[in-house]
Write a protein that holds these residues in place. Structure first.
Motif, PDB file in Angstrom:
ATOM      1  N   ALA A 628       0.849  -1.199   0.000  1.00 59.34           N
ATOM      2  CA  ALA A 628       0.000   0.000   0.000  1.00 59.34           C
ATOM      3  C   ALA A 628       0.886   1.251   0.000  1.00 59.34           C
ATOM      4  CB  ALA A 628      -0.936  -0.023   1.199  1.00 59.34           C
ATOM      5  N   VAL A 629       1.499   1.559  -1.145  1.00 54.42           N
ATOM      6  CA  VAL A 629       2.370   2.733  -1.272  1.00 54.42           C
ATOM      7  C   VAL A 629       1.722   3.731  -2.215  1.00 54.42           C
ATOM      8  CG1 VAL A 629       4.437   1.353  -0.863  1.00 54.42           C
ATOM      9  CG2 VAL A 629       3.609   1.673  -3.204  1.00 54.42           C
ATOM     10  N   ARG A 630       2.220   4.996  -2.118  1.00 54.31           N
ATOM     11  CA  ARG A 630       1.722   6.027  -3.031  1.00 54.31           C
ATOM     12  C   ARG A 630       2.468   5.915  -4.352  1.00 54.31           C
ATOM     13  NH1 ARG A 630       1.197  11.976  -1.123  1.00 54.31           N
ATOM     14  NH2 ARG A 630      -0.287  11.888  -2.853  1.00 54.31           N
ATOM     15  N   ALA A 631       1.731   5.933  -5.453  1.00 52.57           N
ATOM     16  CA  ALA A 631       2.327   5.809  -6.786  1.00 52.57           C
ATOM     17  C   ALA A 631       1.822   6.950  -7.648  1.00 52.57           C
ATOM     18  CB  ALA A 631       1.985   4.465  -7.419  1.00 52.57           C
ATOM     19  N   LEU A 632       2.723   7.519  -8.453  1.00 54.08           N
ATOM     20  CA  LEU A 632       2.370   8.607  -9.368  1.00 54.08           C
ATOM     21  C   LEU A 632       2.505   8.099 -10.792  1.00 54.08           C
ATOM     22  CD1 LEU A 632       1.632  11.571  -9.881  1.00 54.08           C
ATOM     23  CD2 LEU A 632       4.089  12.100  -9.833  1.00 54.08           C
ATOM     24  N   VAL A 633       1.430   8.199 -11.548  1.00 55.75           N
ATOM     25  CA  VAL A 633       1.415   7.776 -12.954  1.00 55.75           C
ATOM     26  C   VAL A 633       1.472   9.015 -13.823  1.00 55.75           C
ATOM     27  CG1 VAL A 633       0.124   6.575 -14.745  1.00 55.75           C
ATOM     28  CG2 VAL A 633       0.088   5.719 -12.390  1.00 55.75           C
ATOM     29  N   ILE A 634       2.538   9.119 -14.639  1.00 52.57           N
ATOM     30  CA  ILE A 634       2.731  10.283 -15.500  1.00 52.57           C
ATOM     31  C   ILE A 634       2.622   9.824 -16.951  1.00 52.57           C
ATOM     32  CG2 ILE A 634       4.216  12.247 -16.017  1.00 52.57           C
ATOM     33  CD1 ILE A 634       5.806  11.462 -13.463  1.00 52.57           C
ATOM     34  N   ALA A 635       1.719  10.433 -17.703  1.00 55.43           N
ATOM     35  CA  ALA A 635       1.564  10.105 -19.123  1.00 55.43           C
ATOM     36  C   ALA A 635       0.767  11.218 -19.779  1.00 55.43           C
ATOM     37  CB  ALA A 635       0.861   8.769 -19.314  1.00 55.43           C
ATOM     38  N   PRO A 636       1.196  11.668 -20.956  1.00 56.25           N
ATOM     39  CA  PRO A 636       0.443  12.724 -21.645  1.00 56.25           C
ATOM     40  C   PRO A 636      -0.949  12.266 -22.077  1.00 56.25           C
ATOM     41  CG  PRO A 636       2.695  12.567 -22.471  1.00 56.25           C
ATOM     42  CD  PRO A 636       2.470  11.372 -21.619  1.00 56.25           C
ATOM     43  N   MET A 680       6.765   5.417  -5.652  1.00 53.08           N
ATOM     44  CA  MET A 680       7.136   4.977  -7.002  1.00 53.08           C
ATOM     45  C   MET A 680       6.456   5.859  -8.036  1.00 53.08           C
ATOM     46  SD  MET A 680       4.908   1.630  -8.021  1.00 53.08           S
ATOM     47  CE  MET A 680       5.331   1.961  -9.735  1.00 53.08           C
ATOM     48  N   VAL A 681       7.057   5.854  -9.227  1.00 47.07           N
ATOM     49  CA  VAL A 681       6.563   6.666 -10.344  1.00 47.07           C
ATOM     50  C   VAL A 681       6.645   5.819 -11.607  1.00 47.07           C
ATOM     51  CG1 VAL A 681       6.983   8.702 -11.766  1.00 47.07           C
ATOM     52  CG2 VAL A 681       7.271   8.839  -9.293  1.00 47.07           C
ATOM     53  N   THR A 682       5.655   5.970 -12.473  1.00 43.55           N
ATOM     54  CA  THR A 682       5.751   5.404 -13.826  1.00 43.55           C
ATOM     55  C   THR A 682       5.667   6.576 -14.802  1.00 43.55           C
ATOM     56  OG1 THR A 682       3.374   5.114 -14.176  1.00 43.55           O
ATOM     57  CG2 THR A 682       4.534   3.355 -13.023  1.00 43.55           C
ATOM     58  N   HIS A 683       6.514   6.504 -15.843  1.00 39.92           N
ATOM     59  CA  HIS A 683       6.468   7.568 -16.851  1.00 39.92           C
ATOM     60  C   HIS A 683       7.050   7.043 -18.155  1.00 39.92           C
ATOM     61  CE1 HIS A 683      10.827   8.388 -16.949  1.00 39.92           C
ATOM     62  NE2 HIS A 683      10.809   8.127 -15.635  1.00 39.92           N
ATOM     63  N   PRO A 684       6.690   7.657 -19.295  1.00 36.01           N
ATOM     64  CA  PRO A 684       7.251   7.248 -20.577  1.00 36.01           C
ATOM     65  C   PRO A 684       8.734   7.616 -20.632  1.00 36.01           C
ATOM     66  CG  PRO A 684       5.250   8.542 -20.877  1.00 36.01           C
ATOM     67  CD  PRO A 684       5.646   8.695 -19.453  1.00 36.01           C
ATOM     68  N   ALA A 685       9.491   6.829 -21.366  1.00 38.74           N
ATOM     69  CA  ALA A 685      10.920   7.121 -21.515  1.00 38.74           C
ATOM     70  C   ALA A 685      11.138   8.432 -22.248  1.00 38.74           C
ATOM     71  CB  ALA A 685      11.614   5.975 -22.234  1.00 38.74           C
ATOM     72  N   ASP A 686      10.219   8.782 -23.137  1.00 39.74           N
ATOM     73  CA  ASP A 686      10.362  10.009 -23.915  1.00 39.74           C
ATOM     74  C   ASP A 686       9.439  11.112 -23.405  1.00 39.74           C
ATOM     75  OD1 ASP A 686       8.011   8.785 -24.597  1.00 39.74           O
ATOM     76  OD2 ASP A 686       8.307   8.872 -26.772  1.00 39.74           O
ATOM     77  N   LEU A 687       9.216  11.168 -22.106  1.00 36.67           N
ATOM     78  CA  LEU A 687       8.318  12.167 -21.521  1.00 36.67           C
ATOM     79  C   LEU A 687       8.865  13.574 -21.790  1.00 36.67           C
ATOM     80  CD1 LEU A 687       5.853  12.830 -19.695  1.00 36.67           C
ATOM     81  CD2 LEU A 687       7.438  12.721 -17.745  1.00 36.67           C
ATOM     82  N   VAL A 712       9.893   2.789 -16.173  1.00 30.91           N
ATOM     83  CA  VAL A 712       9.992   3.604 -17.378  1.00 30.91           C
ATOM     84  C   VAL A 712       9.407   2.814 -18.543  1.00 30.91           C
ATOM     85  CG1 VAL A 712      11.526   4.863 -18.923  1.00 30.91           C
ATOM     86  CG2 VAL A 712      12.047   4.714 -16.473  1.00 30.91           C
ATOM     87  N   CYS A 713       8.408   3.392 -19.175  1.00 33.31           N
ATOM     88  CA  CYS A 713       7.702   2.704 -20.257  1.00 33.31           C
ATOM     89  C   CYS A 713       8.353   3.027 -21.596  1.00 33.31           C
ATOM     90  CB  CYS A 713       6.234   3.127 -20.293  1.00 33.31           C
ATOM     91  SG  CYS A 713       5.352   2.763 -18.759  1.00 33.31           S
ATOM     92  N   GLY A 714       8.888   2.045 -22.276  1.00 34.12           N
ATOM     93  CA  GLY A 714       9.569   2.018 -23.568  1.00 34.12           C
ATOM     94  C   GLY A 714       9.563   3.328 -24.331  1.00 34.12           C
ATOM     95  N   PRO A 715      10.197   3.401 -25.528  1.00 30.09           N
ATOM     96  CA  PRO A 715      10.865   2.263 -26.165  1.00 30.09           C
ATOM     97  C   PRO A 715      12.126   1.852 -25.423  1.00 30.09           C
ATOM     98  CG  PRO A 715      11.314   4.258 -27.370  1.00 30.09           C
ATOM     99  CD  PRO A 715      10.313   4.636 -26.327  1.00 30.09           C
ATOM    100  N   ARG A 732       6.138   0.126 -23.845  1.00 28.11           N
ATOM    101  CA  ARG A 732       5.342   1.347 -23.731  1.00 28.11           C
ATOM    102  C   ARG A 732       3.965   1.066 -23.139  1.00 28.11           C
ATOM    103  NH1 ARG A 732       5.925   6.615 -25.514  1.00 28.11           N
ATOM    104  NH2 ARG A 732       4.285   7.821 -24.512  1.00 28.11           N
ATOM    105  N   THR A 733       3.351  -0.049 -23.528  1.00 30.21           N
ATOM    106  CA  THR A 733       2.046  -0.420 -22.958  1.00 30.21           C
ATOM    107  C   THR A 733       2.189  -1.798 -22.326  1.00 30.21           C
ATOM    108  OG1 THR A 733       1.367  -1.319 -25.111  1.00 30.21           O
ATOM    109  CG2 THR A 733       0.700   0.940 -24.593  1.00 30.21           C
ATOM    110  N   PRO A 734       2.741  -1.867 -21.125  1.00 31.12           N
ATOM    111  CA  PRO A 734       3.005  -3.171 -20.507  1.00 31.12           C
ATOM    112  C   PRO A 734       1.719  -3.839 -20.038  1.00 31.12           C
ATOM    113  CG  PRO A 734       3.450  -1.438 -18.937  1.00 31.12           C
ATOM    114  CD  PRO A 734       3.112  -0.751 -20.236  1.00 31.12           C
ATOM    115  N   ASN A 735       1.749  -5.163 -20.030  1.00 31.03           N
ATOM    116  CA  ASN A 735       0.616  -5.849 -19.430  1.00 31.03           C
ATOM    117  C   ASN A 735       0.735  -5.773 -17.912  1.00 31.03           C
ATOM    118  OD1 ASN A 735       2.267  -8.046 -18.465  1.00 31.03           O
ATOM    119  ND2 ASN A 735       2.220  -8.924 -20.524  1.00 31.03           N
ATOM    120  N   ALA A 736      -0.314  -6.168 -17.234  1.00 26.89           N
ATOM    121  CA  ALA A 736      -0.371  -5.977 -15.784  1.00 26.89           C
ATOM    122  C   ALA A 736       0.746  -6.724 -15.073  1.00 26.89           C
ATOM    123  CB  ALA A 736      -1.736  -6.432 -15.257  1.00 26.89           C
TER     124      ALA A 736
END
Length: 919
Positions: A628-636, A680-687, A712-715, A732-736
């Motif tokens: 149960a951690v705080r996660a930030l999802v970054i994506a345009p 934790m954070v998720t973001h595109p590699a080319d953000l 970091v989501c691809g490429p 870039r679009t990982p499965n669960a």
């Protein structure tokens, strides 16, 4: 002598003997005679008329029962009604009614209501063949009915009504006149007696004359009424004057002639029947035999009348009518006078009751029906043979077409990896694209053929729905990117692992997604899987939607037909044979599901596939979870943000979203200041703005103690292996599963503030490119893992595959058949074998078995064997695995797939894993 004179003489002669005694005796005797004569005459007439009407009505009943049997068996109410009206119109019957086995009225010649449940009269309810003919009266109508049966099975009932109202009216009128005459007689006799007492015998003769005349008038009136009845009149008035007593018998004879004429009217119908009809006595003598029966038995009319029915049908004499009917009902062939055997079908039953019991039957010529059945059997055998030939032809052609395609595509892939100028690269790309299109066409035709033949086998193995959805997206990612389409993937969180057929589910989704990309020029293509779980089952819905050209309502009915596209005109802009949706529908139905489409022209289309599958509880429970951690999802992109956030939230994290690097940096700073930082954070590699916004410095500070776990989501990045362990790259679009395992690894590394074991990067789908597909270089294992044995009977394939292997740094030995392959294996001890399954001299399956036996006898480590199978025929993979092969590739071999196989098995071999562990 007239009745008047005889009475006058009698009274005159007896007058002298004494007035009172003579008159009393005369009146007494005469009254008794009149009563007896009236009662006997009335009873005889009524009994004779009623018996004749019932007999004739039952004759009509027997005839129409046979005529209507076929229509009643077919439940054809219209034909039953027509036959009932026709039969009633040609006879004296007033009403013919037909009922089914539930008592529902099916036809009424009098126009009565039909279709009414429980309309059958009481005598016909629960009637059987053994019940015989039922007789009853309905008002003034005389009714007879019986069951209609085929052998012992009753299929309905029929009743025939004869109008007896006229007879009843005449009987009532006759009774009234006779009573009136008798009363009048006695009154007059009393008067005459009193007068006789006064004048003795003077008036005796006159009184006798008057009495005789009065009686004659009454009888004459009754005769006239019967004559009117015989002529068909319904409103008969009796005038009690006129004529003689003998005219009464003449009127009765006229009535009998009238009824006989009505019965004769039914003879043309019987004579016109196409089937043979007979009536016989229980002793076996024909009493009725129509012309069709004479023709069927090879004799001329009326030869059968009076003839022995037992001899005609070739059965032994029966003791009673029931046994007679059963014996002839079992006859299937009769012997004609010329010795020929005539195939027939006989239906017989017993009608009437002793002593009027009869056996009635229908005989049908079965020659044409048997000939048609024989022709049908022959046609069925021919069709089955044609199906087998087609399946064999497709199997052979699959191999023969895929083999040269393997050379074309493999050679083009090798050529694309050499130094070519742009024009040459363009032409090589054309060859590859055309070859892949031809390969897809061959696969589609074979899939459709197997589906239509019912040869498609549905496997039952664990299937990860999230993985399937992303595999479908990856299969069309290049095509979507080339057209600038947004490709969206969403799997409802908590998707279970189900027991189903992964390959067929993937093929269904790929066909739908490929169509969506093909017919969409701008906008997006969405792939989604949702589910509902109950009682260990999952109701799965696979949805593919697009913003393409759409489908007109009239075409939505045929879009799933073979060789059909939404735009099937010569000007259509998209290629393809129109088999994808047909295959999709058949595969879906084979898996017990259904496919539907919802679309409007110009607004895109939505295809939905619904099916059920059993949940694999153990595999589902083993899916990864997060603390149960705080996660930030970054994506345009909004869809990308929402999809990643809901997967993390379902796994246990507290997910927040940000649309830009600047917004994310502000949120992270605010969270850190509040004392509740993001773990934790998720973001595109080319953000965009990753560095400029200061976000990168927050995520990867110089002091690792303050680092934030990142996914970091691809490429894929060239220096992915050099990333710190708390930064995990994914596609870039990982499965669960990929997303959550990467998150687990990053969180663990960040928590330890020390390097963690590296997670192997997951390659993202390739970006669209116009350049031809070059053969990928396989990663090399240890030096001793570079020797490969290639067994392939097709020379072109050997050249192409060996060229690729040598370019990839392998030492390649080639063999044209299984025998030479086994020999070379013993001589060279290669570290990996590529073995074609079908080859001359010795096939690849037998060669693999021989190699495994040799390894066991020589105590050698088993080398990986990759089978090259000719297409995706059911059972090929199982046969190869049973022979000891570790893996397989489908011809024509795609170089990227070959590179992946070589990479996997050389790595496994380099780690010393044996065949059992690898498989």
């Amino acid at each position: 002598m007239s009745l008047q004179r005889r009475f006058s003489l009698q009274f005159g002669l007896t007058a002298g003997a004494g007035v009172a005694a003579a008159l009393a005796a005369a009146l007494t005797v005469f009254g008794m005679r009149v009563d007896d004569m009236s009662a006997g005459l009335r009873g005889n007439i009524e009994g004779a008329v009623e018996r004749q009407l019932r007999r004739d009505g039952e004759a009509v009943l027997d005839r129409v029962a046979d005529e209507m049997k076929e229509a009643l068996l077919d439940y054809d109410a219209e034909t039953l009604g027509r036959l009932a009206r026709a039969s009633a119109g040609g006879t004296f019957a007033t009403a013919i009614k037909v009922y089914d086995t539930h008592g529902r009225a099916l036809a009424d010649s009098a126009g009565g209501a039909t279709g009414v449940a429980n309309a059958a009269p009481g005598p016909l309810r629960a009637i059987t063949r053994a019940s015989g003919v039922q007789r009853w009266s309905e008002g003034d109508q005389l009714v007879a009915g019986k069951a209609v049966c085929i052998r012992e099975t009753c299929i309905g009932a029929i009743s025939v009504a004869v109008d007896g109202s006229a007879v009843a009216r005449e009987r009532a009128a006759l009774d009234s006149d006779m009573d009136a005459a008798r009363s009048d007689f006695f009154r007059q006799a009393l008067i005459m007696g009193l007068i006789a007492l006064a004048v003795i015998s003077l008036f005796a003769a006159g009184v006798g004359f008057l009495l005789g005349k009065r009686l004659t008038q009454s009888l004459s009136a009754a005769i006239r009424g019967l004559e009117q009845l015989a002529s068909g009149a319904t409103d008969v008035k009796i005038d009690s004057r006129d004529d003689q007593l003998q005219e009464l018998s003449q009127a009765v004879e006229a009535l009998a002639e009238k009824l006989g004429a009505a019965r004769a009217d039914s003879d043309p119908i019987i004579d016109g029947l196409a089937d043979g009809l007979f009536v016989a006595t229980p002793q076996g003598a024909f009493t009725i035999a129509n012309p069709a029966l004479h023709t069927l038995l090879g004799v001329k009319p009326p030869a059968l009348l009076g003839a022995d029915a037992f001899a005609a049908f070739g059965v032994p004499p029966a003791p009673d009518a029931q046994a007679f009917a059963a014996a002839v009902g079992a006859v299937s062939r009769v012997t004609l006078p010329d010795g020929a055997r005539q195939p027939v079908m006989v239906s017989a039953r017993v009608a009437g009751s002793p002593p009027d019991e009869k056996v009635i039957g229908v005989v049908r010529d079965m020659t044409e029906l048997l000939r048609a059945e024989e022709e049908l059997r022959a046609a069925t055998l021919r069709a089955e043979a044609a199906d087998r030939a087609k399946a064999q032809f497709l199997s052979v052609m699959s191999h023969e077409l895929r083999t040269p395609l393997n050379g074309v595509l493999g050679g083009a892939a090798v050529l694309a990896g050499t130094e070519l100028n742009p024009s040459q690269q363009n032409f090589v790309g054309i060859v590859q694209k055309s070859g892949r299109a031809l390969l897809q066409m061959i696969s589609d035709v074979l899939d459709l053929s197997k589906a239509e033949a019912g040869e498609t086998v549905v496997e039952r193995a664990p299937v990860n729905l999230d993985t399937v959805a992303h595999e479908i997206a990856a299969s069309v990612a290049d095509a979507a990117a080339a057209k600038g389409l947004e490709l969206q993937v969403r799997v409802q969180p908590g998707a279970p692992v189900v027991l189903s057929d992964h390959d067929k589910l993937f093929q269904i989704g790929q066909n739908l997604a490929d169509n969506a990309v093909k017919f969409t020029e701008r906008g997006r293509v969405g792939i989604a899987i949702t589910h509902q779980q109950r009682d260990g089952e999952a109701e799965i819905t696979l949805t593919v939607e697009d913003t393409g050209i759409g489908i007109a309502p009239g075409q939505q009915e045929t879009i799933f037909d073979n060789f059909t596209q939404a735009d099937s005109s010569a000007r259509r802009s998209q290629g393809g044979a129109g088999l994808g949706l047909a295959i999709t529908k058949k595969l879906t139905e084979t898996m017990g599901g259904a496919v539907s489409v919802d679309s409007k022209p110009g607004e895109g289309a939505t295809f939905k596939v619904s099916l059920s599958a059993e949940i694999d509880a153990a595999a589902t429970a083993d899916q990864p979870r997060l603390p149960a951690v705080r996660a930030l999802v970054i994506a345009p992109g909004a869809h990308e943000r929402e999809t990643l956030a809901e997967q993390l939230a379902h796994a246990g994290a507290d997910a927040t979203v940000a649309a830009s690097a600047e917004e994310a940096a502000a949120l992270m700073q605010a969270a850190r200041d509040s004392g509740a930082p993001f773990a934790m954070v998720t973001h595109p590699a080319d953000l965009p703005g990753l560095t400029e916004s200061g976000l990168e410095a927050i995520l990867r500070p110089e002091n690792p103690a303050f680092a934030v776990a990142s996914v970091v989501c691809g490429p894929e990045q060239p220096d992915a292996l050099a990333l710190p362990p708390y930064v995990q790259p994914v596609e870039r679009t990982p499965n669960a599963a990929t997303l959550l395992r990467a998150a687990q690894t990053a969180l663990a590394a960040a928590a330890r503030h020390a390097p963690a074991p590296e997670a192997a990067p997951v390659a993202a789908p390739k970006a669209a490119a116009q350049a031809p597909e070059a053969a990928p270089a396989a990663k090399l294992g240890p030096d001793d893992a570079r020797t490969v044995l290639l067994a392939e009977d097709n020379e072109v394939n050997r050249i192409v595959l060996s060229a690729y292997l040598r370019k990839a740094g392998f030492t390649c030995h080639t063999a044209p058949n299984g025998f030479e392959a086994v020999k070379l294996y013993k001589e060279t001890h290669p570290k990996l074998v590529l073995m074609a399954a079908t080859m001359p001299v010795m096939n690849g399956v037998d060669a693999a078995r021989a190699i495994r036996r040799y390894e066991e006898d020589a105590n050698l480590t088993a080398a990986p064997i990759i089978g090259l199978i000719p297409g995706d025929r059911e059972g090929d993979r199982e046969i190869c695995a049973a022979a000891g092969m570790n893996d397989h590739l489908v011809k024509p071999v795609k170089m990227d797939q070959l590179g992946a196989k070589l990479d996997r098995w050389t790595v496994l071999f380099g780690h010393g894993e044996n065949r059992a562990a690898a498989s």
